[in-house]
Structures are given as C-alpha cells and as structure tokens.
Motif scaffolding. Structure first.
Motif, short mmCIF file in Angstrom:
data_model
loop_
_atom_site.label_atom_id
_atom_site.label_comp_id
_atom_site.label_asym_id
_atom_site.label_seq_id
_atom_site.Cartn_x
_atom_site.Cartn_y
_atom_site.Cartn_z
N LEU A 1 1.92 44.05 -21.31
CA LEU A 1 0.81 43.53 -20.50
C LEU A 1 0.08 44.69 -19.83
CD1 LEU A 1 2.64 40.54 -18.73
CD2 LEU A 1 1.11 40.40 -20.72
N GLN B 1 -3.43 41.72 -16.69
CA GLN B 1 -2.78 40.59 -17.35
C GLN B 1 -1.51 40.16 -16.62
OE1 GLN B 1 -2.45 42.40 -21.35
NE2 GLN B 1 -3.46 40.55 -22.11
N ALA C 1 1.57 36.69 -17.18
CA ALA C 1 1.99 35.64 -18.10
C ALA C 1 2.93 34.69 -17.38
CB ALA C 1 2.68 36.23 -19.34
N ASN D 1 -0.46 33.20 -21.48
CA ASN D 1 -1.10 34.40 -20.96
C ASN D 1 -2.19 34.09 -19.93
OD1 ASN D 1 0.25 36.52 -22.47
ND2 ASN D 1 -0.73 35.66 -24.28
N TYR D 2 -2.31 34.98 -18.94
CA TYR D 2 -3.33 34.88 -17.89
C TYR D 2 -4.05 36.22 -17.78
CZ TYR D 2 -1.27 30.52 -16.14
OH TYR D 2 -0.82 29.23 -16.02
N ARG D 3 -5.31 36.16 -17.35
CA ARG D 3 -6.10 37.38 -17.16
C ARG D 3 -6.76 37.35 -15.79
NH1 ARG D 3 -7.74 41.85 -19.29
NH2 ARG D 3 -6.45 41.54 -21.14
N SER E 1 -5.76 31.17 -16.86
CA SER E 1 -5.08 31.07 -18.15
C SER E 1 -6.06 31.28 -19.29
CB SER E 1 -4.39 29.72 -18.29
OG SER E 1 -5.34 28.67 -18.22
N GLU F 1 -4.17 31.66 -25.14
CA GLU F 1 -3.04 32.26 -25.85
C GLU F 1 -1.71 31.73 -25.32
OE1 GLU F 1 -3.39 36.48 -25.60
OE2 GLU F 1 -5.55 36.43 -25.89
#
Length: 254
Positions: A124, A128, A130, A181-183, A206, A209
């Motif tokens: 990550l 990022q 998760a 996954n989160y950004r 989120s 992905e």
C-alpha cells in the motif's frame, strides 16, 4: 390501484435513501469523520500460525497435511515432506467453521509487520488503506494425546543438514482473506462516492477493488524442542510450538 402507487412510492424512497447512503455531496469543510483505529492486533493464536504459500494443492482437503513431518530451512522457507506419524487407529478429521470471522480491521502499510496474514499491506502507498476480514473456514488439529511422542523422538535423532529444522504438523487451518481497498480523499473534493471513514485526520473512500483469497496456516511443533519437554505435561509440550516468524514457501515430497 392505490396500494400499487403506495408500493411504488415506497420503492422510490428506499432507492433514494440507498443512493444517499453511498453518495454524499457536501463541501470539503463540512465533511468530518471520527477516526477509526487502524491496524488492530490479531488474536494471540495467530502468533503461532505459520503460513504456507502453496494453497492450491491441499485447499480442499487439509487433513492430508496433518501428522506429517517436514524438514527444511526456515530462512528460505523451502521444506520437504517426510513420514506421517499418528497413533494406531487415529485419523485426523476436518471441522467446518460456520461463523469463523476472527479479524476485521482497517489497515495501512505499517500493518505488514504484525502478521504474515497482513504482508500484502506492505504494497500500500501513503494514500491507501484497506479493510481486511479474515474468516476461518475449516480446521484440523491433532490432540496431544494422539501425538506419537516416542516415534517423533526417534525421528528427531535423524541427522540434519546444517541450517535445517524438523517440524511436526500438528494442525492446519484454512481461512479466507477478503480485502477492500480505500484511497485518501483529495482535500478539495466535494463528493464522496462509496463507503468512507476517517483515520489520522484524513478521509478514505472505498474503491471498486475487492479481492478474496485463501490462506493455509500450519501449527508446527519443533521436534528438537519437543524432545526436551516433559511428554506427560501438555502445557510443556505446547512450548515446542513454533512461532509464526517465517512463511513456508514450498513443501516438496521426498
């Protein structure tokens, strides 16, 4: 007819609420989220679960692994499979776990040092995070009373190559690992699409992905340490269980 109109109206309301639940429109100054705790600790028993990276071969019948001795170098993770040691009349059986979720946490890249299960987090980047959910799905464990101590002591007397260790596979667990996954949200963003949470003063949303994989972990007993323990005392024998500070990369068959 009136009932149909009411039903249609209710459906529209539900749809609108669902959309608003996943699409927030606001100014950047108005968006505030209470920070969640990142990188929660895994259960203590995970410190003694050694991962085996080759999951395909035994994913559907983990009982085949239990009872075998493996020999190799923990530094390289390369092992070879030796004999199988079980008391006469005993055969390990698989137990299915219906509700096996034992870990759920938002994580960042620093979580990779906590457990082999979280090694993926090293990939990550700084923007990022998760969400990780680990659920045990099946397990097999050989009780200490069914472990043939005398035979394992004899096995331990066999000569090893320099740097090699000899382990007995007492237990196996098959677990699913789901990763969402989160950004990080840009500071000037005014739209939040999807689930969102706050952490370290930042907002993460989120992405699309989501991945799911399976992991096999082994409960390994060091035969060298086992030979030094009091066989009549299970608590002493348990001290021979190997900590999960390495990953078994491969197990070849002699």
């Amino acid at each position: 007819m009136k009932e149909n109109i009411n039903s249609w109206t209710i459906s529209i309301v539900i749809a609108v609420v669902s959309v608003l639940a996943t699409l927030w429109i606001a100014s950047g100054d108005d968006m505030t989220f209470e920070d969640v705790t990142l990188n929660k600790d895994l259960p203590k028993d995970y410190t003694k679960r050694v991962l085996w990276s080759q999951t395909d071969a035994f994913k559907y019948d983990i009982s085949q692994l239990a009872g075998h001795v493996i020999v190799g170098d923990k530094k390289t993770g390369e092992f070879r499979r030796g004999g199988r040691y079980l008391k006469p009349g005993y055969e390990p059986t698989v137990s299915i776990i219906d509700d096996g979720v034992i870990y759920n946490s938002k994580v960042d890249k620093t979580a990779s040092s906590k457990s082999n299960y979280l090694e993926f987090a090293a990939g990550l980047d700084a923007k990022q995070t998760a969400e990780v959910t680990i659920a045990d799905s099946s397990t097999v464990l050989i009780p200490w009373k069914q472990v043939p101590m005398d035979e394992l002591v004899q096995e331990n007397e066999r000569q090893l190559e320099e740097g090699e260790e000899r382990y007995y596979i007492q237990g196996v667990v098959l677990a699913s690992v789901t990763i969402r996954n989160y950004r990080e949200l840009a500071a000037d963003a005014s739209i939040i699409a999807g689930e969102a949470f706050g952490a370290n003063g930042k907002i993460f949303t989120s992405t699309s992905e989501v991945s799911k994989d399976y992991q096999i972990s082994l409960t390994l007993v060091s035969l060298r340490e086992l030979a030094l323990k009091a066989f009549s005392d299970p608590a002493a024998a348990e001290a021979a269980i190997v900590p999960a500070d390495f990953t078994v990369q491969s197990i070849s068959i002699d």
